[in-house]
Design a protein around this motif. Structure first.
Motif, short mmCIF file in Angstrom:
data_model
loop_
_atom_site.label_atom_id
_atom_site.label_comp_id
_atom_site.label_asym_id
_atom_site.label_seq_id
_atom_site.Cartn_x
_atom_site.Cartn_y
_atom_site.Cartn_z
N ALA A 94 28.42 36.94 48.20
CA ALA A 94 28.51 36.43 46.83
C ALA A 94 28.84 34.95 46.83
O ALA A 94 29.58 34.46 47.69
N ASP A 95 28.30 34.22 45.85
CA ASP A 95 28.58 32.79 45.75
C ASP A 95 30.04 32.52 45.45
O ASP A 95 30.63 31.57 45.96
N ALA A 96 30.62 33.34 44.58
CA ALA A 96 32.00 33.15 44.16
C ALA A 96 32.60 34.51 43.81
O ALA A 96 31.88 35.52 43.70
N LEU A 97 33.91 34.53 43.63
CA LEU A 97 34.63 35.77 43.39
C LEU A 97 35.38 35.71 42.07
O LEU A 97 35.72 34.63 41.58
N ILE A 98 35.66 36.90 41.52
CA ILE A 98 36.58 37.04 40.40
C ILE A 98 37.69 37.97 40.84
O ILE A 98 37.47 39.17 41.03
N PHE A 99 38.88 37.44 41.07
CA PHE A 99 40.05 38.28 41.31
C PHE A 99 40.54 38.75 39.95
O PHE A 99 40.84 37.94 39.07
N ASP A 100 40.61 40.06 39.80
CA ASP A 100 40.83 40.64 38.47
C ASP A 100 42.27 41.11 38.28
O ASP A 100 42.79 41.90 39.09
N LEU A 101 42.88 40.65 37.18
CA LEU A 101 44.19 41.15 36.78
C LEU A 101 44.11 41.85 35.43
O LEU A 101 45.14 42.19 34.85
N GLU A 102 42.89 42.11 34.96
CA GLU A 102 42.74 42.73 33.65
C GLU A 102 42.36 44.20 33.75
O GLU A 102 43.12 45.01 34.24
N ASP A 103 41.15 44.56 33.34
CA ASP A 103 40.81 45.97 33.13
C ASP A 103 40.85 46.82 34.39
O ASP A 103 41.09 48.03 34.31
N SER A 104 40.59 46.25 35.55
CA SER A 104 40.57 47.07 36.77
C SER A 104 41.96 47.33 37.33
O SER A 104 42.11 48.04 38.33
N VAL A 105 42.98 46.78 36.68
CA VAL A 105 44.36 46.92 37.16
C VAL A 105 45.18 47.71 36.13
O VAL A 105 45.35 47.25 35.00
N PRO A 106 45.69 48.90 36.49
CA PRO A 106 46.51 49.68 35.56
C PRO A 106 47.77 48.92 35.16
O PRO A 106 48.29 48.12 35.96
N PRO A 107 48.27 49.12 33.95
CA PRO A 107 49.44 48.36 33.48
C PRO A 107 50.64 48.45 34.42
O PRO A 107 51.35 47.46 34.62
N GLN A 108 50.85 49.61 35.02
CA GLN A 108 52.04 49.78 35.87
C GLN A 108 51.94 49.04 37.20
O GLN A 108 52.94 48.92 37.92
N THR A 109 50.75 48.54 37.54
CA THR A 109 50.60 47.82 38.81
C THR A 109 50.26 46.35 38.61
O THR A 109 49.88 45.67 39.57
N LYS A 110 50.41 45.84 37.38
CA LYS A 110 50.07 44.43 37.12
C LYS A 110 50.90 43.49 37.98
O LYS A 110 50.36 42.56 38.60
N ASP A 111 52.21 43.69 38.01
CA ASP A 111 53.06 42.77 38.77
C ASP A 111 52.72 42.80 40.26
O ASP A 111 52.69 41.76 40.93
N GLU A 112 52.47 44.00 40.78
CA GLU A 112 52.09 44.12 42.18
C GLU A 112 50.78 43.39 42.45
O GLU A 112 50.63 42.71 43.47
N ALA A 113 49.82 43.53 41.53
CA ALA A 113 48.53 42.87 41.69
C ALA A 113 48.69 41.35 41.68
O ALA A 113 48.03 40.64 42.44
N ARG A 114 49.56 40.85 40.82
CA ARG A 114 49.80 39.41 40.79
C ARG A 114 50.33 38.92 42.13
O ARG A 114 49.97 37.85 42.62
N GLY A 115 51.19 39.72 42.73
CA GLY A 115 51.71 39.37 44.04
C GLY A 115 50.62 39.34 45.10
O GLY A 115 50.60 38.46 45.97
N HIS A 116 49.69 40.30 45.02
CA HIS A 116 48.58 40.33 45.98
C HIS A 116 47.70 39.09 45.84
O HIS A 116 47.23 38.52 46.84
N VAL A 117 47.45 38.67 44.58
CA VAL A 117 46.64 37.48 44.35
C VAL A 117 47.33 36.24 44.92
O VAL A 117 46.70 35.42 45.60
N ALA A 118 48.63 36.13 44.68
CA ALA A 118 49.38 34.98 45.20
C ALA A 118 49.32 34.94 46.73
O ALA A 118 49.13 33.88 47.33
N GLU A 119 49.45 36.10 47.35
CA GLU A 119 49.40 36.17 48.80
C GLU A 119 48.03 35.78 49.33
O GLU A 119 47.91 35.09 50.35
N ALA A 120 46.98 36.21 48.64
CA ALA A 120 45.62 35.84 49.06
C ALA A 120 45.42 34.34 48.99
O ALA A 120 44.77 33.75 49.87
#
Length: 298
Positions: free
Chosen positions: A31-57
């Motif tokens: 792919a030319d570029a990526l979209i790291f998603d924190l919206e619909d593909s992430v359940p509400p209870q895992t939003k904070d965890e997902a944000r941490g994964h994005v920061a680590e990436a």
């Protein structure tokens, strides 16, 4: 990258922030570029965890250009989404924000203001981060031109054209391979984007992973209407999207020859020249320049 421009990527591959293994895997694909998603593909209870994964990436270093899909300011904690970028301490490889369910000027300006603060915090040049409004409702489509003009950060527009996505549900239409229900919405977004001076217009995801033929048909419809790229939900879709949205070798050669012929005529004070049996002027030049800009993504 110039802080006032964004490259016209042909493909944007989604990777859910809640799946760190997919954030890593997506960077190894085509792919030319990526979209790291924190919206619909992430359940509400895992939003904070997902944000941490994005920061680590981000701290690990991105191998591809990335856009972060945040939550809409009216619908979720978008400030915490942006805080994930601040937590990473770097914007290297981050090109902008995908703003979902964008409906009015206030949505764009709220996010644009927050991005200015983020850039200042991280010492990035003002205007580094683009905003790509993702139109997912009829109201958003109604206001697409105004959103495109709401901030210089808006450097692309996208339509959520998925078969059973938010826009189709709001529209109340019925999807078909001929795409009749989406013909006007797709066309309106293109016209609004062009009127606002935006060339990077992206079609939404295609949900059927079983039919490459159907995917190709939808890509060809979008390109015919003026779109220059498409969002992908799986790496297997990328090759077909690239094939459809990439200018052919013949188109590239024609564009280069046309520009060369026109510039030579222009230097002699001629505003319209004959090229391969047709008269060409500034409109043809703009099309040729756009073709070569798309070719740069290959």
């Amino acid at each position: 990258m110039d802080a006032t421009a964004v490259k016209m990527y042909r493909t944007l591959l989604f990777a859910p922030g809640s799946r760190p293994e997919l954030l890593a895997k997506a960077q190894t694909g085509e792919a030319d570029a990526l979209i790291f998603d924190l919206e619909d593909s992430v359940p509400p209870q895992t939003k904070d965890e997902a944000r941490g994964h994005v920061a680590e990436a981000l701290r690990a270093g991105l191998r591809k250009p990335m856009f972060l899909r945040i939550n809409n300011p009216r619908a979720g904690d978008f400030a915490s989404d942006l805080a994930a970028l601040a937590k990473a301490g770097t914007l290297a490889g981050v090109e902008g924000i995908v703003l979902p369910k964008a409906e009015d000027v206030a949505d764009v300006r709220t996010v644009a203001h927050a991005l200015a603060g983020l850039e200042a915090t991280l010492g990035a040049p003002a205007g580094t981060l683009a905003v790509i409004p993702l139109v997912e409702t009829c109201l958003g489509l109604r206001n697409a031109y105004d959103m495109a003009r709401a901030s210089p950060r808006v450097r692309g527009l996208a339509l959520a054209s998925a078969e059973q996505g938010d826009f189709m549900v709001d529209l109340g239409g019925r999807w078909s391979p001929q795409s009749l229900a989406l013909a006007y919405p797709r066309s309106k977004l293109v016209v609004d984007a062009r009127a606002a001076g935006i060339d990077w217009i992206v079609d939404g995801v295609f949900m059927n992973l079983q039919s490459d033929q159907a995917l190709r048909a939808e890509c060809e419809i979008a390109r015919e209407l003026g779109y220059v790229g498409k969002m992908a939900i799986h790496p297997s879709q990328v090759a077909t999207m690239h094939e459809v949205f990439s200018p052919s070798a013949q188109e590239i050669e024609f564009a280069r020859g046309l520009l060369d012929a026109f510039r030579k005529g222009e230097a002699q004070g001629i505003g319209a020249v004959k090229y391969r049996g047709m008269m060409v002027d500034y409109a043809n030049v703009r099309l040729a320049e756009r073709t070569l800009a798309l070719a740069e993504a290959q």
